[in-house]
Each structure stands twice: as C-alpha cells, then as structure tokens.
Design a protein around this motif. Structure first.
Motif, PDB file in Angstrom:
ATOM      1  N   GLY A   1       2.336  53.738 -49.548  1.00 21.50           N
ATOM      2  CA  GLY A   1       1.363  54.589 -50.225  1.00 21.50           C
ATOM      3  C   GLY A   1       1.982  55.384 -51.354  1.00 21.50           C
ATOM      4  N   PHE A   2       3.183  55.939 -51.119  1.00 16.95           N
ATOM      5  CA  PHE A   2       3.854  56.689 -52.179  1.00 16.95           C
ATOM      6  C   PHE A   2       4.207  55.786 -53.358  1.00 16.95           C
ATOM      7  N   SER A   3       4.702  54.593 -53.077  1.00 12.81           N
ATOM      8  CA  SER A   3       5.063  53.700 -54.178  1.00 12.81           C
ATOM      9  C   SER A   3       3.821  53.250 -54.945  1.00 12.81           C
ATOM     10  N   LEU A   4       2.713  53.088 -54.225  1.00 12.73           N
ATOM     11  CA  LEU A   4       1.469  52.724 -54.906  1.00 12.73           C
ATOM     12  C   LEU A   4       0.986  53.851 -55.806  1.00 12.73           C
ATOM     13  N   VAL A   5       1.076  55.085 -55.330  1.00  8.37           N
ATOM     14  CA  VAL A   5       0.658  56.232 -56.135  1.00  8.37           C
ATOM     15  C   VAL A   5       1.541  56.362 -57.369  1.00  8.37           C
ATOM     16  N   ILE A   6       2.852  56.181 -57.208  1.00  5.86           N
ATOM     17  CA  ILE A   6       3.763  56.282 -58.352  1.00  5.86           C
ATOM     18  C   ILE A   6       3.498  55.162 -59.349  1.00  5.86           C
ATOM     19  N   GLY A   7       3.323  53.947 -58.848  1.00  6.97           N
ATOM     20  CA  GLY A   7       3.063  52.815 -59.737  1.00  6.97           C
ATOM     21  C   GLY A   7       1.763  52.962 -60.499  1.00  6.97           C
ATOM     22  N   LEU A   8       0.709  53.377 -59.809  1.00  7.16           N
ATOM     23  CA  LEU A   8      -0.568  53.555 -60.494  1.00  7.16           C
ATOM     24  C   LEU A   8      -0.532  54.753 -61.431  1.00  7.16           C
ATOM     25  N   GLY A   9       0.271  55.762 -61.093  1.00  4.51           N
ATOM     26  CA  GLY A   9       0.416  56.909 -61.984  1.00  4.51           C
ATOM     27  C   GLY A   9       1.083  56.530 -63.289  1.00  4.51           C
ATOM     28  N   ILE A  10       2.132  55.717 -63.196  1.00  5.69           N
ATOM     29  CA  ILE A  10       2.810  55.250 -64.413  1.00  5.69           C
ATOM     30  C   ILE A  10       1.875  54.382 -65.242  1.00  5.69           C
ATOM     31  N   PHE A  11       1.120  53.502 -64.559  1.00  5.40           N
ATOM     32  CA  PHE A  11       0.166  52.654 -65.264  1.00  5.40           C
ATOM     33  C   PHE A  11      -0.898  53.494 -65.966  1.00  5.40           C
ATOM     34  N   ALA A  12      -1.421  54.515 -65.299  1.00  3.39           N
ATOM     35  CA  ALA A  12      -2.451  55.360 -65.907  1.00  3.39           C
ATOM     36  C   ALA A  12      -1.885  56.155 -67.075  1.00  3.39           C
ATOM     37  N   PHE A  13      -0.636  56.599 -66.965  1.00  6.25           N
ATOM     38  CA  PHE A  13      -0.009  57.343 -68.051  1.00  6.25           C
ATOM     39  C   PHE A  13       0.141  56.472 -69.291  1.00  6.25           C
ATOM     40  N   ILE A  14       0.636  55.247 -69.128  1.00  9.63           N
ATOM     41  CA  ILE A  14       0.808  54.336 -70.262  1.00  9.63           C
ATOM     42  C   ILE A  14      -0.555  53.951 -70.843  1.00  9.63           C
ATOM     43  N   ALA A  15      -1.530  53.709 -69.973  1.00  5.47           N
ATOM     44  CA  ALA A  15      -2.853  53.329 -70.464  1.00  5.47           C
ATOM     45  C   ALA A  15      -3.498  54.471 -71.243  1.00  5.47           C
ATOM     46  N   SER A  16      -3.311  55.702 -70.798  1.00  2.23           N
ATOM     47  CA  SER A  16      -3.904  56.824 -71.526  1.00  2.23           C
ATOM     48  C   SER A  16      -3.230  57.021 -72.880  1.00  2.23           C
ATOM     49  N   ILE A  17      -1.922  56.791 -72.958  1.00  2.00           N
ATOM     50  CA  ILE A  17      -1.235  56.890 -74.248  1.00  2.00           C
ATOM     51  C   ILE A  17      -1.748  55.809 -75.212  1.00  2.00           C
ATOM     52  N   LEU A  18      -1.890  54.588 -74.709  1.00  2.00           N
ATOM     53  CA  LEU A  18      -2.371  53.505 -75.564  1.00  2.00           C
ATOM     54  C   LEU A  18      -3.814  53.737 -75.993  1.00  2.00           C
ATOM     55  N   CYS A  19      -4.648  54.231 -75.094  1.00  2.00           N
ATOM     56  CA  CYS A  19      -6.044  54.480 -75.455  1.00  2.00           C
ATOM     57  C   CYS A  19      -6.167  55.613 -76.462  1.00  2.00           C
TER      58      CYS A  19
END
Length: 50
Positions: free
Chosen positions: A19-37
């Motif tokens: 669960g922690f690794s999933l939260v970290i992975g999705l957090g990094i993905f959301a951070f990169i996606a928000s920068i690109l958007c």
C-alpha cells in the motif's frame, strides 16, 4: 478483530508495504502529470492571448 485471526502478520506487513509503495508510485505519477498538464495549459494560454 475476528476477521484478522486467520491472517498472518507477514501477510499484513506485505499488504502495508504494498500500500505504501502504491501511494508513493501514484503520488509521483500525479506530480509529473500535474506538471505536464500545467505546462500544456500555459503553452496554450500563451498562444491564445497573443
């Protein structure tokens, strides 16, 4: 508590770590996606304003 009697401690720890690794992975993905958007938004907004 009766539901957790049949689940071992190792299985619970595996689920917590997953669960922690999933939260970290999705957090990094959301951070990169928000920068690109936001970069795409500012690029398009700059084109429309001029």
């Amino acid at each position: 508590m009766m539901l957790l009697m049949g689940v071992s401690v190792q299985c619970l720890m595996d689920l917590v770590v997953a669960g922690f690794s999933l939260v970290i992975g999705l957090g990094i993905f959301a951070f990169i996606a928000s920068i690109l958007c936001s970069a795409a938004f500012f690029y398009n907004a700059k084109d429309l304003s001029s």
